[in-house]
Design a protein around this motif. Sequence first.
Motif, PDB file in Angstrom:
ATOM      1  N   TYR A 191       0.803  -1.221   0.000  1.00 19.52           N
ATOM      2  CA  TYR A 191       0.000   0.000   0.000  1.00 19.52           C
ATOM      3  C   TYR A 191       0.842   1.280   0.000  1.00 19.52           C
ATOM      4  N   LEU A 242       4.161   3.848  -1.555  1.00 15.70           N
ATOM      5  CA  LEU A 242       4.571   4.386  -2.853  1.00 15.70           C
ATOM      6  C   LEU A 242       5.736   3.631  -3.463  1.00 15.70           C
ATOM      7  N   TRP A 243       6.447   2.843  -2.642  1.00 14.00           N
ATOM      8  CA  TRP A 243       7.633   2.158  -3.125  1.00 14.00           C
ATOM      9  C   TRP A 243       7.443   0.639  -3.095  1.00 14.00           C
ATOM     10  N   GLU A 244       8.258  -0.028  -3.902  1.00 12.68           N
ATOM     11  CA  GLU A 244       8.287  -1.496  -3.931  1.00 12.68           C
ATOM     12  C   GLU A 244       9.104  -1.984  -2.735  1.00 12.68           C
ATOM     13  N   ASN A 290      -4.350   4.083   1.499  1.00 18.97           N
ATOM     14  CA  ASN A 290      -4.964   3.432   0.360  1.00 18.97           C
ATOM     15  C   ASN A 290      -6.318   2.908   0.824  1.00 18.97           C
ATOM     16  N   THR A 340      -4.711   9.030  -7.276  1.00 25.63           N
ATOM     17  CA  THR A 340      -3.263   8.925  -7.337  1.00 25.63           C
ATOM     18  C   THR A 340      -2.878   7.672  -8.107  1.00 25.63           C
ATOM     19  N   GLN A 341      -1.866   7.808  -8.943  1.00 28.56           N
ATOM     20  CA  GLN A 341      -1.354   6.633  -9.646  1.00 28.56           C
ATOM     21  C   GLN A 341      -0.120   6.144  -8.896  1.00 28.56           C
ATOM     22  N   VAL A 342      -0.187   4.916  -8.407  1.00 26.42           N
ATOM     23  CA  VAL A 342       0.905   4.321  -7.645  1.00 26.42           C
ATOM     24  C   VAL A 342       1.290   3.007  -8.305  1.00 26.42           C
ATOM     25  N   LYS A 343       2.551   2.895  -8.639  1.00 30.54           N
ATOM     26  CA  LYS A 343       3.069   1.673  -9.268  1.00 30.54           C
ATOM     27  C   LYS A 343       2.273   1.323 -10.531  1.00 30.54           C
ATOM     28  N   TRP A 363      -4.137   3.216 -10.764  1.00 33.71           N
ATOM     29  CA  TRP A 363      -4.884   4.259 -10.069  1.00 33.71           C
ATOM     30  C   TRP A 363      -5.368   3.709  -8.734  1.00 33.71           C
ATOM     31  N   ARG A 364      -5.220   4.517  -7.693  1.00 29.15           N
ATOM     32  CA  ARG A 364      -5.672   4.051  -6.384  1.00 29.15           C
ATOM     33  C   ARG A 364      -6.625   5.057  -5.761  1.00 29.15           C
ATOM     34  N   GLU A 421      -8.056   6.789  -2.274  1.00 31.89           N
ATOM     35  CA  GLU A 421      -7.404   7.187  -1.030  1.00 31.89           C
ATOM     36  C   GLU A 421      -8.442   7.634  -0.017  1.00 31.89           C
TER      37      GLU A 421
END
Length: 196
Positions: free
Chosen positions: A48, A50-52, A148, A173-176, A179-180, A182
Amino acid sequence: MIRGLTYCRRVLRADYPIKTDRLLLRPFTTDDTADVWAYQRQQDVARYLLWEPRDRDQVRDAVAQMAEETGLGAEGDCLSLAVVSPELDAVVGQVELVWHSEANRQAEVGYIFNPDYQGKGLATEAAREVLRLGFEDLGLHRIIGRCNALNAASARLMERLGMRREAHFLQNTQVKGVWRDELVYAILRSEWQDRP
């Protein structure tokens, strides 16, 4: 001096460690890298965010950055604290307070915890202390939290803290590459003071 806080080079800093019933909250050090890597490398933790999942070098860099985030001196500053279990002698998570507006006295709370220690109320205890710090020591008016919309555990945590849901933003927001949705929660100083 304001209840546990001192001004140092115009930066507001707490007296560390901050003690709760079961935890210590303190600035990060490079010695925390292994404990932080234990959870930041996990897919369940990064799902959930912003990073892997992070490798050891990425975690080392993240811990070095968080170790610098020890006070709030200007809008945009982040106070990052390691959440330590004295019983385990380990960092079990992290909490943060990001200063959004000096004029409007607003900030944002955030948290990430090692799944091995979830379900014990530790994240609630640590985040509650960050809210206390924000309202009682820093004199903030409003603190928000975001997650998220699929992260039901995070939403429940904010509700346990007495925060109310103010918004559900659809695909904002587009994450990885996806679209998610919030959720945004908030609590006012007056609500904090009136809690049971």
